[in-house]
Design an enzyme around this catalytic site. Structure first.
Site, PDB file in Angstrom:
ATOM      1  N   ASN A 178       0.877  -1.172   0.000  1.00 41.40           N
ATOM      2  CA  ASN A 178       0.000   0.000   0.000  1.00 41.40           C
ATOM      3  C   ASN A 178       0.910   1.217   0.000  1.00 41.40           C
ATOM      4  O   ASN A 178       1.535   1.531   1.010  1.00 41.40           O
ATOM      5  CB  ASN A 178      -0.886  -0.022   1.264  1.00 41.40           C
ATOM      6  CG  ASN A 178      -1.704   1.257   1.402  1.00 41.40           C
ATOM      7  OD1 ASN A 178      -1.761   2.073   0.479  1.00 41.40           O
ATOM      8  ND2 ASN A 178      -2.333   1.430   2.558  1.00 41.40           N
ATOM      9  N   TRP A 179       0.985   1.847  -1.150  1.00 37.65           N
ATOM     10  CA  TRP A 179       1.930   2.968  -1.271  1.00 37.65           C
ATOM     11  C   TRP A 179       1.428   4.237  -0.590  1.00 37.65           C
ATOM     12  O   TRP A 179       2.189   5.178  -0.402  1.00 37.65           O
ATOM     13  CB  TRP A 179       2.205   3.256  -2.762  1.00 37.65           C
ATOM     14  CG  TRP A 179       2.996   2.195  -3.464  1.00 37.65           C
ATOM     15  CD1 TRP A 179       3.393   0.979  -2.959  1.00 37.65           C
ATOM     16  CD2 TRP A 179       3.506   2.256  -4.803  1.00 37.65           C
ATOM     17  NE1 TRP A 179       4.108   0.279  -3.899  1.00 37.65           N
ATOM     18  CE2 TRP A 179       4.188   1.037  -5.050  1.00 37.65           C
ATOM     19  CE3 TRP A 179       3.445   3.205  -5.836  1.00 37.65           C
ATOM     20  CZ2 TRP A 179       4.808   0.764  -6.270  1.00 37.65           C
ATOM     21  CZ3 TRP A 179       4.054   2.933  -7.050  1.00 37.65           C
ATOM     22  CH2 TRP A 179       4.735   1.732  -7.259  1.00 37.65           C
ATOM     23  N   LYS A 180       0.151   4.287  -0.261  1.00 36.77           N
ATOM     24  CA  LYS A 180      -0.450   5.484   0.362  1.00 36.77           C
ATOM     25  C   LYS A 180      -0.189   6.712  -0.528  1.00 36.77           C
ATOM     26  O   LYS A 180      -0.161   6.573  -1.743  1.00 36.77           O
ATOM     27  CB  LYS A 180       0.066   5.651   1.789  1.00 36.77           C
ATOM     28  CG  LYS A 180      -0.117   4.360   2.614  1.00 36.77           C
ATOM     29  CD  LYS A 180       0.137   4.534   4.080  1.00 36.77           C
ATOM     30  CE  LYS A 180      -0.072   3.188   4.782  1.00 36.77           C
ATOM     31  NZ  LYS A 180       0.061   3.284   6.248  1.00 36.77           N
ATOM     32  N   GLU A 224      -6.733   4.820   7.848  1.00 34.46           N
ATOM     33  CA  GLU A 224      -6.513   6.245   7.551  1.00 34.46           C
ATOM     34  C   GLU A 224      -7.740   6.843   6.871  1.00 34.46           C
ATOM     35  O   GLU A 224      -8.062   8.015   7.067  1.00 34.46           O
ATOM     36  CB  GLU A 224      -5.242   6.406   6.700  1.00 34.46           C
ATOM     37  CG  GLU A 224      -3.992   6.116   7.533  1.00 34.46           C
ATOM     38  CD  GLU A 224      -2.832   5.514   6.772  1.00 34.46           C
ATOM     39  OE1 GLU A 224      -2.806   5.570   5.530  1.00 34.46           O
ATOM     40  OE2 GLU A 224      -1.921   4.959   7.440  1.00 34.46           O
ATOM     41  N   GLU A 267      -5.227  -4.728  10.446  1.00 34.79           N
ATOM     42  CA  GLU A 267      -4.169  -3.752  10.695  1.00 34.79           C
ATOM     43  C   GLU A 267      -4.449  -3.039  12.011  1.00 34.79           C
ATOM     44  O   GLU A 267      -5.256  -2.097  12.042  1.00 34.79           O
ATOM     45  CB  GLU A 267      -4.125  -2.719   9.567  1.00 34.79           C
ATOM     46  CG  GLU A 267      -3.879  -3.322   8.196  1.00 34.79           C
ATOM     47  CD  GLU A 267      -3.300  -2.304   7.234  1.00 34.79           C
ATOM     48  OE1 GLU A 267      -2.269  -2.626   6.632  1.00 34.79           O
ATOM     49  OE2 GLU A 267      -3.857  -1.199   7.093  1.00 34.79           O
ATOM     50  N   SER A 285       3.703  -2.142  10.359  1.00 32.20           N
ATOM     51  CA  SER A 285       5.148  -2.263  10.596  1.00 32.20           C
ATOM     52  C   SER A 285       5.692  -3.645  10.254  1.00 32.20           C
ATOM     53  O   SER A 285       6.589  -4.166  10.924  1.00 32.20           O
ATOM     54  CB  SER A 285       5.500  -1.880  12.045  1.00 32.20           C
ATOM     55  OG  SER A 285       5.116  -0.545  12.289  1.00 32.20           O
ATOM     56  N   GLY A 321       2.997  -1.148   4.231  1.00 36.31           N
ATOM     57  CA  GLY A 321       3.082   0.286   3.948  1.00 36.31           C
ATOM     58  C   GLY A 321       4.507   0.691   3.637  1.00 36.31           C
ATOM     59  O   GLY A 321       5.007   0.478   2.531  1.00 36.31           O
ATOM     60  N   GLY A 322       5.182   1.249   4.630  1.00 37.39           N
ATOM     61  CA  GLY A 322       6.523   1.810   4.433  1.00 37.39           C
ATOM     62  C   GLY A 322       7.493   0.896   3.705  1.00 37.39           C
ATOM     63  O   GLY A 322       8.186   1.337   2.777  1.00 37.39           O
TER      64      GLY A 322
END
Ligand code: 13P
Length: 251
Positions: A9-11, A98, A167, A213, A234-235
Protein backbone atom coordinates in the site's frame (compact mmCIF):
# COMPACT_ATOMS: atom_id res chain seq x y z
CA UNK A 1 -7.37 -23.36 -0.24
CA UNK A 2 -6.80 -19.73 0.52
CA UNK A 3 -4.00 -17.81 -1.15
CA UNK A 4 -0.94 -16.28 0.43
CA UNK A 5 -0.73 -12.64 -0.59
CA UNK A 6 1.80 -9.88 -0.08
CA UNK A 7 0.26 -6.53 -1.01
CA UNK A 8 1.91 -3.13 -0.95
CA UNK A 9 0.00 0.00 0.00
CA UNK A 10 1.93 2.97 -1.27
CA UNK A 11 -0.45 5.48 0.36
CA UNK A 12 0.19 9.11 -0.74
CA UNK A 13 3.79 8.52 -1.74
CA UNK A 14 5.83 8.79 -4.95
CA UNK A 15 5.44 11.06 -7.93
CA UNK A 16 4.30 9.37 -11.13
CA UNK A 17 7.88 9.00 -12.33
CA UNK A 18 9.07 7.56 -9.01
CA UNK A 19 6.09 5.22 -8.83
CA UNK A 20 6.64 3.82 -12.32
CA UNK A 21 10.31 3.28 -11.51
CA UNK A 22 9.47 1.47 -8.26
CA UNK A 23 6.93 -0.77 -10.01
CA UNK A 24 9.46 -1.50 -12.74
CA UNK A 25 12.09 -2.46 -10.14
CA UNK A 26 9.68 -4.80 -8.32
CA UNK A 27 8.67 -6.36 -11.63
CA UNK A 28 12.33 -6.95 -12.59
CA UNK A 29 13.18 -8.46 -9.20
CA UNK A 30 10.26 -10.87 -9.49
CA UNK A 31 11.18 -12.06 -12.97
CA UNK A 32 12.30 -15.67 -12.94
CA UNK A 33 12.01 -15.83 -9.13
CA UNK A 34 10.30 -18.65 -7.32
CA UNK A 35 7.57 -17.20 -5.10
CA UNK A 36 4.99 -18.79 -2.86
CA UNK A 37 2.49 -15.95 -2.70
CA UNK A 38 0.54 -13.61 -4.91
CA UNK A 39 1.95 -10.10 -5.10
CA UNK A 40 -0.21 -6.98 -5.42
CA UNK A 41 0.81 -3.33 -5.44
CA UNK A 42 -1.81 -0.73 -4.52
CA UNK A 43 -0.84 2.66 -5.86
CA UNK A 44 -2.24 6.21 -6.11
CA UNK A 45 -5.04 6.62 -8.70
CA UNK A 46 -2.81 8.85 -10.84
CA UNK A 47 -0.29 6.01 -11.24
CA UNK A 48 -2.58 3.09 -12.11
CA UNK A 49 -2.48 3.23 -15.91
CA UNK A 50 1.25 3.91 -16.13
CA UNK A 51 2.15 1.27 -13.56
CA UNK A 52 -0.09 -1.22 -15.37
CA UNK A 53 2.00 -0.66 -18.49
CA UNK A 54 5.28 -1.71 -16.81
CA UNK A 55 4.20 -4.73 -14.77
CA UNK A 56 3.62 -8.29 -15.89
CA UNK A 57 0.09 -9.19 -14.78
CA UNK A 58 1.25 -12.79 -14.30
CA UNK A 59 3.68 -11.57 -11.64
CA UNK A 60 1.94 -8.64 -9.99
CA UNK A 61 -1.67 -7.65 -9.37
CA UNK A 62 -2.51 -3.96 -9.42
CA UNK A 63 -4.76 -2.21 -6.95
CA UNK A 64 -6.15 1.21 -6.05
CA UNK A 65 -6.23 2.50 -2.48
CA UNK A 66 -9.90 3.49 -2.41
CA UNK A 67 -12.95 3.93 -4.64
CA UNK A 68 -16.29 5.71 -4.48
CA UNK A 69 -19.47 4.14 -3.16
CA UNK A 70 -21.33 5.81 -6.04
CA UNK A 71 -21.63 4.44 -9.56
CA UNK A 72 -20.99 7.69 -11.47
CA UNK A 73 -22.09 11.28 -11.75
CA UNK A 74 -21.76 14.59 -9.93
CA UNK A 75 -19.20 13.68 -7.25
CA UNK A 76 -16.35 16.04 -8.02
CA UNK A 77 -12.96 14.57 -7.26
CA UNK A 78 -14.17 11.03 -6.67
CA UNK A 79 -12.98 7.93 -8.55
CA UNK A 80 -15.44 5.14 -9.29
CA UNK A 81 -14.86 1.39 -9.20
CA UNK A 82 -15.52 1.30 -12.96
CA UNK A 83 -12.77 3.89 -13.51
CA UNK A 84 -10.34 1.89 -11.37
CA UNK A 85 -11.21 -1.29 -13.25
CA UNK A 86 -10.74 0.44 -16.61
CA UNK A 87 -7.06 1.12 -15.81
CA UNK A 88 -6.34 -2.60 -15.67
CA UNK A 89 -6.45 -2.77 -11.86
CA UNK A 90 -7.63 -5.98 -10.23
CA UNK A 91 -7.80 -4.98 -6.54
CA UNK A 92 -8.86 -2.10 -4.34
CA UNK A 93 -8.07 -1.39 -0.69
CA UNK A 94 -11.21 -0.38 1.21
CA UNK A 95 -11.70 0.79 4.77
CA UNK A 96 -8.08 1.52 5.55
CA UNK A 97 -7.86 3.01 9.05
CA UNK A 98 -6.51 6.24 7.55
CA UNK A 99 -9.71 6.52 5.47
CA UNK A 100 -11.86 5.72 8.51
CA UNK A 101 -9.97 8.14 10.76
CA UNK A 102 -9.18 11.13 8.51
CA UNK A 103 -12.03 10.93 6.01
CA UNK A 104 -14.79 9.69 8.30
CA UNK A 105 -15.59 6.55 6.32
CA UNK A 106 -18.17 4.49 8.17
CA UNK A 107 -19.43 0.93 7.97
CA UNK A 108 -22.44 1.77 5.80
CA UNK A 109 -20.30 3.61 3.25
CA UNK A 110 -17.70 0.84 3.27
CA UNK A 111 -20.35 -1.76 2.54
CA UNK A 112 -21.50 0.35 -0.43
CA UNK A 113 -17.91 0.74 -1.68
CA UNK A 114 -17.37 -3.00 -1.34
CA UNK A 115 -20.52 -3.70 -3.35
CA UNK A 116 -19.40 -1.30 -6.10
CA UNK A 117 -15.94 -2.90 -6.23
CA UNK A 118 -17.46 -6.37 -6.52
CA UNK A 119 -19.97 -5.26 -9.18
CA UNK A 120 -17.04 -4.10 -11.28
CA UNK A 121 -14.97 -7.23 -10.79
CA UNK A 122 -12.38 -5.79 -8.40
CA UNK A 123 -11.11 -7.78 -5.41
CA UNK A 124 -11.58 -5.70 -2.25
CA UNK A 125 -8.80 -5.79 0.33
CA UNK A 126 -10.99 -4.84 3.26
CA UNK A 127 -9.15 -3.40 6.25
CA UNK A 128 -10.13 -3.77 9.87
CA UNK A 129 -8.30 -3.03 13.11
CA UNK A 130 -8.57 -1.52 16.56
CA UNK A 131 -7.01 1.68 17.90
CA UNK A 132 -4.61 1.64 20.85
CA UNK A 133 -7.31 2.53 23.39
CA UNK A 134 -9.40 -0.46 22.27
CA UNK A 135 -6.36 -2.75 22.50
CA UNK A 136 -5.68 -1.47 26.02
CA UNK A 137 -9.28 -1.58 27.29
CA UNK A 138 -9.75 -5.11 25.96
CA UNK A 139 -12.58 -4.38 23.47
CA UNK A 140 -10.46 -5.17 20.39
CA UNK A 141 -12.07 -8.49 19.53
CA UNK A 142 -15.56 -6.94 19.53
CA UNK A 143 -14.42 -3.86 17.61
CA UNK A 144 -12.85 -5.91 14.83
CA UNK A 145 -15.76 -8.38 14.73
CA UNK A 146 -18.19 -5.50 14.17
CA UNK A 147 -16.02 -4.10 11.35
CA UNK A 148 -16.11 -7.50 9.62
CA UNK A 149 -19.83 -7.90 10.33
CA UNK A 150 -20.46 -4.64 8.43
CA UNK A 151 -20.08 -6.82 5.31
CA UNK A 152 -22.46 -9.56 6.42
CA UNK A 153 -25.32 -8.50 4.18
CA UNK A 154 -23.20 -9.69 1.23
CA UNK A 155 -24.15 -12.99 -0.35
CA UNK A 156 -21.81 -15.91 0.42
CA UNK A 157 -20.64 -15.78 -3.20
CA UNK A 158 -19.71 -12.10 -2.90
CA UNK A 159 -18.13 -12.44 0.54
CA UNK A 160 -15.92 -15.25 -0.71
CA UNK A 161 -14.25 -12.79 -3.14
CA UNK A 162 -12.99 -10.54 -0.35
CA UNK A 163 -9.53 -10.39 1.17
CA UNK A 164 -9.40 -9.16 4.78
CA UNK A 165 -6.47 -7.17 6.15
CA UNK A 166 -6.10 -6.90 9.91
CA UNK A 167 -4.17 -3.75 10.70
CA UNK A 168 -4.00 -2.77 14.35
CA UNK A 169 -3.96 1.02 14.11
CA UNK A 170 -1.34 1.30 16.87
CA UNK A 171 1.08 -0.72 14.72
CA UNK A 172 0.74 1.30 11.51
CA UNK A 173 3.81 3.33 10.69
CA UNK A 174 4.88 3.25 14.33
CA UNK A 175 7.57 0.60 14.12
CA UNK A 176 5.57 -1.21 16.81
CA UNK A 177 4.37 -4.44 15.24
CA UNK A 178 1.85 -6.77 16.80
CA UNK A 179 3.57 -9.90 18.05
CA UNK A 180 3.06 -12.96 15.89
CA UNK A 181 0.86 -14.39 18.66
CA UNK A 182 -1.29 -11.25 18.87
CA UNK A 183 -1.74 -11.36 15.09
CA UNK A 184 -2.56 -15.07 15.10
CA UNK A 185 -5.13 -14.64 17.91
CA UNK A 186 -6.93 -11.90 16.01
CA UNK A 187 -6.76 -13.68 12.65
CA UNK A 188 -8.21 -16.85 14.19
CA UNK A 189 -10.93 -14.72 15.81
CA UNK A 190 -11.79 -13.07 12.48
CA UNK A 191 -11.93 -16.47 10.80
CA UNK A 192 -14.31 -17.70 13.51
CA UNK A 193 -16.55 -14.65 13.06
CA UNK A 194 -16.67 -15.39 9.32
CA UNK A 195 -17.34 -19.08 9.95
CA UNK A 196 -20.26 -18.28 12.25
CA UNK A 197 -21.93 -16.36 9.43
CA UNK A 198 -20.79 -18.04 6.20
CA UNK A 199 -19.62 -21.49 7.30
CA UNK A 200 -16.28 -23.22 7.57
CA UNK A 201 -15.51 -23.55 3.87
CA UNK A 202 -15.74 -19.83 3.13
CA UNK A 203 -13.92 -18.98 6.37
CA UNK A 204 -11.09 -21.38 5.53
CA UNK A 205 -10.81 -19.97 2.03
CA UNK A 206 -10.64 -16.30 3.08
CA UNK A 207 -7.14 -14.81 2.96
CA UNK A 208 -6.49 -12.69 6.05
CA UNK A 209 -3.45 -10.42 5.78
CA UNK A 210 -1.59 -8.69 8.60
CA UNK A 211 -0.55 -5.04 8.30
CA UNK A 212 1.37 -2.73 10.60
CA UNK A 213 5.15 -2.26 10.60
CA UNK A 214 5.66 -5.53 8.72
CA UNK A 215 9.25 -5.74 7.46
CA UNK A 216 11.64 -8.34 6.03
CA UNK A 217 12.91 -8.92 9.59
CA UNK A 218 9.55 -9.87 11.11
CA UNK A 219 7.54 -11.15 8.13
CA UNK A 220 8.70 -14.76 8.39
CA UNK A 221 7.57 -15.15 12.00
CA UNK A 222 4.21 -13.48 11.28
CA UNK A 223 3.55 -15.48 8.09
CA UNK A 224 4.46 -18.75 9.82
CA UNK A 225 1.27 -18.47 11.88
CA UNK A 226 -1.50 -20.69 10.52
CA UNK A 227 -4.13 -17.94 10.16
CA UNK A 228 -1.80 -15.23 8.83
CA UNK A 229 -1.98 -15.48 5.05
CA UNK A 230 0.35 -12.65 4.17
CA UNK A 231 0.73 -8.95 4.66
CA UNK A 232 -0.47 -5.50 3.67
CA UNK A 233 2.72 -3.48 3.65
CA UNK A 234 3.08 0.29 3.95
CA UNK A 235 6.52 1.81 4.43
CA UNK A 236 8.50 -1.29 3.50
CA UNK A 237 6.62 -1.53 0.17
CA UNK A 238 8.20 1.73 -0.98
CA UNK A 239 11.58 0.09 -1.39
CA UNK A 240 11.79 -2.71 -3.96
CA UNK A 241 14.42 -4.69 -2.05
CA UNK A 242 12.60 -4.61 1.27
CA UNK A 243 9.28 -5.46 -0.42
CA UNK A 244 11.04 -8.43 -2.03
CA UNK A 245 12.41 -9.42 1.38
CA UNK A 246 8.83 -9.69 2.64
CA UNK A 247 7.70 -11.66 -0.43
CA UNK A 248 10.62 -14.05 0.15
CA UNK A 249 9.44 -14.66 3.73
CA UNK A 250 7.08 -17.19 2.11
CA UNK A 251 9.94 -19.19 0.56
P1 13P B 1 3.23 0.32 7.67
O1 13P B 1 3.71 -0.96 7.07
O2 13P B 1 3.97 1.53 7.17
O3 13P B 1 3.13 0.25 9.16
O4 13P B 1 1.73 0.54 7.13
C1 13P B 1 0.83 -0.50 7.19
C2 13P B 1 -0.38 -0.11 6.42
O5 13P B 1 -1.11 0.79 6.79
C3 13P B 1 -0.64 -0.83 5.17
O6 13P B 1 -1.92 -0.55 4.71
Amino acid sequence: MRKNIVAGNWKMNTTLEEGVELADQINSLLQGKEKNCDVVICVPFTHLTSVNAVIDPELIGLGAENCSEHEKGAYTGEISAAMVKSTGATHVILGHSERRQYFGENNEQLLAKTQKALEHGLTPIFCVGEVLEERENGTYNDVVASQVEALFSLSPEDFSKIVIAYEPVWAIGTGKTATADQAEDMHAHIRKVIENKYGKEIADNTSILYGGSCKPGNAKELFAKPDVDGGLIGGAALDAESFMGIIEAFN
